[in-house]
Design a protein around this motif. Sequence first.
Motif, mmCIF file in Angstrom:
data_model
loop_
_atom_site.group_PDB
_atom_site.id
_atom_site.type_symbol
_atom_site.label_atom_id
_atom_site.label_comp_id
_atom_site.label_asym_id
_atom_site.label_seq_id
_atom_site.Cartn_x
_atom_site.Cartn_y
_atom_site.Cartn_z
ATOM 1 N N SER A 49 0.839 -1.196 0.000
ATOM 2 C CA SER A 49 0.000 0.000 0.000
ATOM 3 C C SER A 49 0.880 1.254 0.000
ATOM 4 O O SER A 49 0.615 2.209 -0.742
ATOM 5 N N LEU A 50 1.942 1.224 0.783
ATOM 6 C CA LEU A 50 2.867 2.366 0.807
ATOM 7 C C LEU A 50 3.611 2.478 -0.524
ATOM 8 O O LEU A 50 3.810 3.573 -1.045
ATOM 9 N N ARG A 51 3.989 1.346 -1.105
ATOM 10 C CA ARG A 51 4.645 1.333 -2.415
ATOM 11 C C ARG A 51 3.726 1.942 -3.480
ATOM 12 O O ARG A 51 4.130 2.792 -4.263
ATOM 13 N N ASN A 53 1.359 3.993 -3.217
ATOM 14 C CA ASN A 53 1.072 5.413 -2.991
ATOM 15 C C ASN A 53 2.349 6.241 -2.817
ATOM 16 O O ASN A 53 2.279 7.421 -2.468
ATOM 17 N N TYR A 54 3.493 5.621 -3.079
ATOM 18 C CA TYR A 54 4.784 6.264 -2.806
ATOM 19 C C TYR A 54 4.975 7.564 -3.577
ATOM 20 O O TYR A 54 5.366 8.580 -2.999
ATOM 21 N N LEU A 57 2.859 10.243 -2.076
ATOM 22 C CA LEU A 57 3.410 10.653 -0.781
ATOM 23 C C LEU A 57 4.636 11.549 -0.986
ATOM 24 O O LEU A 57 4.770 12.587 -0.328
ATOM 25 N N VAL A 64 9.355 7.794 3.058
ATOM 26 C CA VAL A 64 8.894 6.611 3.781
ATOM 27 C C VAL A 64 10.094 5.780 4.219
ATOM 28 O O VAL A 64 10.985 5.512 3.421
ATOM 29 N N HIS A 143 -2.990 1.641 4.069
ATOM 30 C CA HIS A 143 -2.213 2.578 4.895
ATOM 31 C C HIS A 143 -1.689 3.767 4.089
ATOM 32 O O HIS A 143 -1.663 4.889 4.586
ATOM 33 N N GLY A 144 -1.304 3.531 2.841
ATOM 34 C CA GLY A 144 -0.860 4.642 1.996
ATOM 35 C C GLY A 144 -1.937 5.693 1.838
ATOM 36 O O GLY A 144 -1.680 6.900 1.955
ATOM 37 N N GLU A 145 -3.173 5.260 1.594
ATOM 38 C CA GLU A 145 -4.298 6.178 1.454
ATOM 39 C C GLU A 145 -4.576 6.897 2.780
ATOM 40 O O GLU A 145 -4.920 8.079 2.781
#
Length: 150
Positions: A49-51, A53-54, A57, A64, A143-145
């Motif tokens: 999720s973080l990837r 939305n990286y 972000l 991150v 989690h990214g969202e």
Amino acid sequence: MNVGDKAPEVLGVNEKGERILLSNYRGKKVVLYFYPKDNTSGCTAEACSLRDNYSALKSKGYEVIGVSVDSAASHKKFIEKHELPFTLIADTDKSLVNEMGVWGEKSMYGRKYMGTFRTTFIINEEGVVEKVFSPKEVKTKTHGEQLLAL
């Protein structure tokens, strides 16, 4: 570690054996996320999720950094397998998880053990904790969202 606290300068050593300092990220907000273990379902969902939305972000001024007590070799495999664009700190001596207050007794199926509480700290440009996502607040799949909605 709570909102308003100064985050530690020395974050640890990453998957490449490089020493990571908070001052390397001056002028950026840092998403410092702690997770229990490489290549487990929840931790993989969170990392992906973080990837995914990286770039969004980064465009909002965030960097991150992931942290677990796994080895640098384990982190390297995790990064390669899931094409993660961010660094992972190998906190094998548990110094950062202890300093940040995310290491403690957990329980699964009635068995008690020591482990990392899934927690995310947003650290501002001056190195001060601005927001904390507790284990109950972190939604691994989105989690990214969650972070982009701040």
